[in-house]
Design a protein around this motif. Structure first.
Motif, mmCIF file in Angstrom:
data_model
loop_
_atom_site.group_PDB
_atom_site.id
_atom_site.type_symbol
_atom_site.label_atom_id
_atom_site.label_comp_id
_atom_site.label_asym_id
_atom_site.label_seq_id
_atom_site.Cartn_x
_atom_site.Cartn_y
_atom_site.Cartn_z
ATOM 1 N N ARG A 77 2.176 7.762 6.455
ATOM 2 C CA ARG A 77 1.167 6.739 6.679
ATOM 3 C C ARG A 77 1.132 5.707 5.549
ATOM 4 N NH1 ARG A 77 -3.831 10.695 7.243
ATOM 5 N NH2 ARG A 77 -2.724 11.562 5.448
ATOM 6 N N PRO A 78 0.678 4.479 5.855
ATOM 7 C CA PRO A 78 0.464 3.474 4.807
ATOM 8 C C PRO A 78 -0.549 4.003 3.807
ATOM 9 C CG PRO A 78 0.371 2.462 6.980
ATOM 10 C CD PRO A 78 0.401 3.948 7.198
ATOM 11 N N THR A 79 -0.478 3.533 2.594
ATOM 12 C CA THR A 79 -1.352 4.055 1.544
ATOM 13 C C THR A 79 -2.824 3.833 1.836
ATOM 14 O OG1 THR A 79 -1.025 1.973 0.349
ATOM 15 C CG2 THR A 79 0.377 3.811 -0.261
ATOM 16 N N ARG A 104 8.494 5.946 0.346
ATOM 17 C CA ARG A 104 8.004 4.766 1.063
ATOM 18 C C ARG A 104 7.309 5.198 2.354
ATOM 19 N NH1 ARG A 104 10.769 3.997 5.628
ATOM 20 N NH2 ARG A 104 13.016 4.360 5.799
ATOM 21 N N GLU A 105 6.589 4.231 2.966
ATOM 22 C CA GLU A 105 5.941 4.502 4.238
ATOM 23 C C GLU A 105 6.956 4.424 5.382
ATOM 24 O OE1 GLU A 105 5.197 1.692 2.416
ATOM 25 O OE2 GLU A 105 3.053 1.604 1.976
ATOM 26 N N SER A 223 8.516 -7.154 2.606
ATOM 27 C CA SER A 223 7.673 -7.652 3.686
ATOM 28 C C SER A 223 7.277 -6.553 4.671
ATOM 29 C CB SER A 223 8.392 -8.774 4.447
ATOM 30 O OG SER A 223 9.609 -8.302 5.002
ATOM 31 N N MET A 224 7.994 -5.413 4.646
ATOM 32 C CA MET A 224 7.688 -4.307 5.551
ATOM 33 C C MET A 224 6.800 -3.268 4.900
ATOM 34 S SD MET A 224 11.501 -3.822 7.185
ATOM 35 C CE MET A 224 11.101 -2.221 7.877
ATOM 36 N N SER A 225 6.503 -3.428 3.626
ATOM 37 C CA SER A 225 5.723 -2.435 2.907
ATOM 38 C C SER A 225 4.237 -2.726 3.028
ATOM 39 C CB SER A 225 6.126 -2.416 1.426
ATOM 40 O OG SER A 225 5.304 -1.523 0.702
ATOM 41 N N HIS A 226 3.450 -1.650 3.166
ATOM 42 C CA HIS A 226 1.998 -1.791 3.245
ATOM 43 C C HIS A 226 1.347 -1.673 1.866
ATOM 44 C CE1 HIS A 226 1.939 -1.643 7.623
ATOM 45 N NE2 HIS A 226 2.799 -0.637 7.561
ATOM 46 N N LEU A 227 2.155 -1.454 0.840
ATOM 47 C CA LEU A 227 1.603 -1.334 -0.502
ATOM 48 C C LEU A 227 1.071 -2.677 -0.980
ATOM 49 C CD1 LEU A 227 4.393 0.810 -2.173
ATOM 50 C CD2 LEU A 227 2.093 1.568 -1.644
ATOM 51 N N PRO A 228 0.048 -2.670 -1.841
ATOM 52 C CA PRO A 228 -0.421 -3.917 -2.426
ATOM 53 C C PRO A 228 0.716 -4.598 -3.177
ATOM 54 C CG PRO A 228 -1.974 -2.147 -2.851
ATOM 55 C CD PRO A 228 -0.746 -1.512 -2.268
ATOM 56 N N ALA A 234 6.868 0.515 -6.436
ATOM 57 C CA ALA A 234 6.407 1.542 -7.364
ATOM 58 C C ALA A 234 5.391 2.431 -6.670
ATOM 59 C CB ALA A 234 5.779 0.897 -8.600
ATOM 60 N N PRO A 235 5.800 3.162 -5.614
ATOM 61 C CA PRO A 235 4.870 3.958 -4.835
ATOM 62 C C PRO A 235 4.226 5.089 -5.599
ATOM 63 C CG PRO A 235 7.130 4.418 -4.189
ATOM 64 C CD PRO A 235 7.160 3.227 -5.100
#
Length: 247
Positions: A77-79, A104-105, A223-228, A234-235
């Protein structure tokens, strides 16, 4: 309220939900456009293309037919929606010897090559998005065979001293019993009281091949990452470690 109004309201309630959850996503995901890396954000150019090896289609069919999705998810899941990045090795490896932190998500490309996305119904067992990577980390390093370990687990999940209370059911019906003629078969997972060898059938081999193909920790475009923005790439800063449920 008349029966006609009730019937119309009931139909509309289920119809709108069905349209939003099934129909619209189906057409949105039917033709997925490729996503490009950005030189500034990702440090490289090109188009993102996920890599999978193994009998993905056949193995996914065996996975689905035996209800593995009832107890295992394949969704990091996204963070903002959960703490999956903090669960040991679920989302990738925190300290890969060659690539560093690979966690990664999940994204839509992770399910390419499969007829259905096996996102799962519950997590009675651990998430399997990166089970191929986890098994290799645990057994290849010590000279073990990850394929042999998975076959043994499918045949008798509670035979492993580290998992005496595993809730995973035995899939012995995916194995065949053969007479030993000369040497014991190399892929035998057990020897019966009658001196016969238990070997994996085609479905067991396809399922294990599919599980070993689950290594969804490749680098994706920012662009595909839900991280801030400050945490992309740097998950390990996105979530604190949490104990993974035993499967």
């Amino acid at each position: 309220m008349s029966f006609r109004q009730f019937a119309f309201g009931l139909t509309a309630s289920f119809g709108i939900a069905w349209l939003a959850i099934v129909i619209v996503p189906f057409f949105m995901m039917r033709h997925i456009k490729p996503v490009a890396f950005d030189e500034t954000a990702d440090g490289k150019e090109g188009v993102y293309h996920p890599k999978r090896t193994g009998r993905v289609i056949n193995g996914a069919e065996v996975y689905a037919a035996n209800g593995c999705y009832h107890c295992h998810s394949q969704l990091i899941r996204p963070t903002y929606a959960g703490n999956d990045l903090g669960r040991p090795d679920w989302a990738g490896l925190k300290a890969d010897e060659e690539r560093g932190d690979t966690r990664r998500e999940s994204n839509i490309f992770d399910y390419s090559g499969e007829k259905f996305a096996q996102i799962g119904q519950s997590r009675l067992g651990p998430d399997l998005s990166n089970v191929g990577r986890r098994v290799e980390k645990l057994y290849v390093k010590d000279g073990g065979d990850p394929k042999a370990w998975l076959l043994s687990h499918l045949y008798d999940p509670r035979a492993n001293p580290e998992r005496p209370t595993s809730k995973c059911p035995s899939y012995r019906f995916l194995f065949d019993t053969v007479e030993i003629e000369g040497q014991t078969p190399n892929d035998a997972v057990a020897i019966t009281k009658d001196g016969e060898a238990v070997v994996p059938g085609n479905q067991a081999l396809a399922l294990v091949d599919y599980l070993l193909s689950l290594k969804r920790d490749d680098t994706v475009p920012a662009s595909m990452s839900h991280l801030p923005p400050a945490q992309k790439g740097a998950p390990e800063k996105a979530a604190a470690p949490a104990a993974a449920p035993k499967g």
